[in-house]
Design a protein around this motif. Structure first.
Motif, PDB file in Angstrom:
ATOM      1  N   ALA A  44       0.832  -1.207   0.000  1.00 58.51           N
ATOM      2  CA  ALA A  44       0.000   0.000   0.000  1.00 58.51           C
ATOM      3  C   ALA A  44       0.867   1.258   0.000  1.00 58.51           C
ATOM      4  N   LYS A  45       1.913   1.288   0.828  1.00 56.77           N
ATOM      5  CA  LYS A  45       2.795   2.457   0.878  1.00 56.77           C
ATOM      6  C   LYS A  45       3.562   2.620  -0.428  1.00 56.77           C
ATOM      7  N   MET A  46       3.969   1.522  -1.024  1.00 60.55           N
ATOM      8  CA  MET A  46       4.708   1.587  -2.287  1.00 60.55           C
ATOM      9  C   MET A  46       3.795   2.107  -3.401  1.00 60.55           C
ATOM     10  N   ARG A  47       2.559   1.652  -3.458  1.00 61.58           N
ATOM     11  CA  ARG A  47       1.616   2.115  -4.484  1.00 61.58           C
ATOM     12  C   ARG A  47       1.309   3.605  -4.278  1.00 61.58           C
ATOM     13  N   LEU A  48       1.190   4.042  -3.025  1.00 57.38           N
ATOM     14  CA  LEU A  48       0.949   5.448  -2.734  1.00 57.38           C
ATOM     15  C   LEU A  48       2.155   6.295  -3.168  1.00 57.38           C
ATOM     16  N   PHE A  49       3.359   5.794  -2.928  1.00 58.36           N
ATOM     17  CA  PHE A  49       4.567   6.486  -3.375  1.00 58.36           C
ATOM     18  C   PHE A  49       4.562   6.607  -4.895  1.00 58.36           C
ATOM     19  N   MET A  50       4.237   5.515  -5.581  1.00 59.66           N
ATOM     20  CA  MET A  50       4.187   5.527  -7.047  1.00 59.66           C
ATOM     21  C   MET A  50       3.175   6.561  -7.543  1.00 59.66           C
ATOM     22  N   LEU A  51       1.996   6.557  -6.944  1.00 54.00           N
ATOM     23  CA  LEU A  51       0.956   7.490  -7.362  1.00 54.00           C
ATOM     24  C   LEU A  51       1.397   8.938  -7.158  1.00 54.00           C
ATOM     25  N   SER A  52       2.046   9.233  -6.042  1.00 53.69           N
ATOM     26  CA  SER A  52       2.420  10.613  -5.739  1.00 53.69           C
ATOM     27  C   SER A  52       3.695  11.063  -6.440  1.00 53.69           C
ATOM     28  N   ARG A  53       4.675  10.174  -6.605  1.00 50.22           N
ATOM     29  CA  ARG A  53       5.968  10.570  -7.146  1.00 50.22           C
ATOM     30  C   ARG A  53       6.257  10.063  -8.556  1.00 50.22           C
ATOM     31  N   LEU A  54       5.661   8.952  -8.932  1.00 52.15           N
ATOM     32  CA  LEU A  54       5.888   8.341 -10.243  1.00 52.15           C
ATOM     33  C   LEU A  54       4.546   7.951 -10.861  1.00 52.15           C
ATOM     34  N   PRO A  55       3.705   8.938 -11.177  1.00 54.97           N
ATOM     35  CA  PRO A  55       2.343   8.600 -11.619  1.00 54.97           C
ATOM     36  C   PRO A  55       2.283   7.752 -12.886  1.00 54.97           C
ATOM     37  N   MET A  56       3.199   7.929 -13.830  1.00 52.14           N
ATOM     38  CA  MET A  56       3.169   7.099 -15.037  1.00 52.14           C
ATOM     39  C   MET A  56       3.494   5.641 -14.716  1.00 52.14           C
ATOM     40  N   VAL A  57       4.404   5.422 -13.781  1.00 51.05           N
ATOM     41  CA  VAL A  57       4.726   4.059 -13.344  1.00 51.05           C
ATOM     42  C   VAL A  57       3.488   3.429 -12.704  1.00 51.05           C
ATOM     43  N   TYR A  58       2.789   4.225 -11.916  1.00 51.59           N
ATOM     44  CA  TYR A  58       1.559   3.758 -11.281  1.00 51.59           C
ATOM     45  C   TYR A  58       0.521   3.382 -12.337  1.00 51.59           C
ATOM     46  N   LEU A  59       0.303   4.276 -13.309  1.00 52.37           N
ATOM     47  CA  LEU A  59      -0.705   4.028 -14.344  1.00 52.37           C
ATOM     48  C   LEU A  59      -0.359   2.822 -15.219  1.00 52.37           C
ATOM     49  N   ALA A  60       0.934   2.596 -15.439  1.00 50.88           N
ATOM     50  CA  ALA A  60       1.365   1.456 -16.250  1.00 50.88           C
ATOM     51  C   ALA A  60       1.328   0.151 -15.463  1.00 50.88           C
ATOM     52  N   ASP A  61       1.019   0.240 -14.175  1.00 56.09           N
ATOM     53  CA  ASP A  61       0.920  -0.929 -13.295  1.00 56.09           C
ATOM     54  C   ASP A  61       2.262  -1.638 -13.109  1.00 56.09           C
ATOM     55  N   VAL A  62       3.352  -0.865 -13.125  1.00 59.47           N
ATOM     56  CA  VAL A  62       4.673  -1.431 -12.825  1.00 59.47           C
ATOM     57  C   VAL A  62       4.692  -1.734 -11.334  1.00 59.47           C
ATOM     58  N   ARG A  63       5.169  -2.907 -10.979  1.00 57.78           N
ATOM     59  CA  ARG A  63       5.207  -3.338  -9.574  1.00 57.78           C
ATOM     60  C   ARG A  63       6.622  -3.706  -9.170  1.00 57.78           C
ATOM     61  N   VAL A  64       6.959  -3.392  -7.927  1.00 58.09           N
ATOM     62  CA  VAL A  64       8.200  -3.891  -7.338  1.00 58.09           C
ATOM     63  C   VAL A  64       7.842  -5.250  -6.762  1.00 58.09           C
ATOM     64  N   ALA A  65       8.345  -6.304  -7.391  1.00 59.99           N
ATOM     65  CA  ALA A  65       7.995  -7.665  -6.986  1.00 59.99           C
ATOM     66  C   ALA A  65       8.796  -8.111  -5.770  1.00 59.99           C
ATOM     67  N   GLY A  66       9.968  -7.524  -5.571  1.00 59.85           N
ATOM     68  CA  GLY A  66      10.788  -7.877  -4.422  1.00 59.85           C
ATOM     69  C   GLY A  66      12.162  -7.259  -4.542  1.00 59.85           C
ATOM     70  N   PHE A  67      12.835  -7.137  -3.405  1.00 59.47           N
ATOM     71  CA  PHE A  67      14.198  -6.617  -3.442  1.00 59.47           C
ATOM     72  C   PHE A  67      14.943  -6.949  -2.157  1.00 59.47           C
ATOM     73  N   THR A  68      16.243  -7.032  -2.295  1.00 60.29           N
ATOM     74  CA  THR A  68      17.168  -7.166  -1.181  1.00 60.29           C
ATOM     75  C   THR A  68      18.173  -6.027  -1.345  1.00 60.29           C
ATOM     76  N   GLU A  69      19.226  -6.008  -0.547  1.00 56.48           N
ATOM     77  CA  GLU A  69      20.239  -4.962  -0.706  1.00 56.48           C
ATOM     78  C   GLU A  69      21.000  -5.107  -2.020  1.00 56.48           C
ATOM     79  N   GLU A  70      20.973  -6.293  -2.623  1.00 56.38           N
ATOM     80  CA  GLU A  70      21.758  -6.531  -3.835  1.00 56.38           C
ATOM     81  C   GLU A  70      20.933  -6.761  -5.093  1.00 56.38           C
ATOM     82  N   ARG A  71      19.621  -7.032  -4.950  1.00 57.60           N
ATOM     83  CA  ARG A  71      18.829  -7.445  -6.112  1.00 57.60           C
ATOM     84  C   ARG A  71      17.427  -6.879  -6.027  1.00 57.60           C
ATOM     85  N   ALA A  72      16.922  -6.396  -7.168  1.00 61.81           N
ATOM     86  CA  ALA A  72      15.543  -5.903  -7.209  1.00 61.81           C
ATOM     87  C   ALA A  72      14.845  -6.458  -8.447  1.00 61.81           C
ATOM     88  N   THR A  73      13.557  -6.737  -8.281  1.00 63.06           N
ATOM     89  CA  THR A  73      12.736  -7.289  -9.350  1.00 63.06           C
ATOM     90  C   THR A  73      11.485  -6.440  -9.509  1.00 63.06           C
TER      91      THR A  73
END
Length: 167
Positions: A18-47
């Motif tokens: 929920a917080k990540m989607r709110l961040f996307m909507l407020s700071r990266l609205p095109m990413v939000y509209l395109a439905d890009v999702r952060v599927a997971g991440f560690t300190e070394e890897r992000a998906t």
């Protein structure tokens, strides 16, 4: 128990869908509209993932290259954000160059993976230690649902210690 700071605090914050989607909507609205999702991440890897849908498609029945770019950039950017979050001294981050190779038509759900978190962390630490700007090239590889590579992006990120403004 004390409050986490830096990467740990960012992980805690960004692990909330929920917080990540709110961040996307407020700071990266095109990413939000395109439905890009952060599927997971560690300190070394992000998906990240991006689906083929009405807002992301091109006239050829695949995902528009700009939408692929957003998903790829986010897989590198979330690692950058994690390593600069609440940094002392504060560090700014900016994409200064991008290269892309499009290998195969991108249809269905595309998954981007960046495994350059260690290099990003080292560049941020070097910028903080020396006060000099640092760059790092982070690569994100996109694969389709069958595991076939569809695109590869390289983003050059710049990290600089923020200067204090005198008022």
């Amino acid at each position: 128990m004390k409050n986490p700071t830096g990467p740990e605090a960012f992980r805690k914050l960004a692990s909330s869908p929920a917080k990540m989607r709110l961040f996307m909507l407020s700071r990266l609205p095109m990413v939000y509209l395109a439905d890009v999702r952060v599927a997971g991440f560690t300190e070394e890897r992000a998906t990240t993932t991006i689906p083929l849908k009405y807002l992301t498609k091109n006239p050829f029945g695949s995902i528009y290259f700009a939408c692929l770019s957003m998903a790829a950039e986010l897989s590198t950017g979330v690692l950058c954000m994690m390593h600069v979050f609440q940094s002392v001294p504060a560090v700014s981050m900016l994409v200064v160059h991008m290269e892309a190779d499009f290998i195969k038509k991108a249809t269905g759900k595309i998954t981007f993976v960046c495994e350059d978190g260690k290099q990003i962390r080292e560049a941020v630490e070097q910028a903080k230690a020396t006060g000099e700007g640092q760059t790092v090239i982070a690569t994100s590889t996109g694969t389709d649902e069958a595991g076939k590579e569809v695109a590869r992006f390289s983003f050059t990120w710049s990290f600089k210690v923020k200067r204090k403004r005198h008022v």
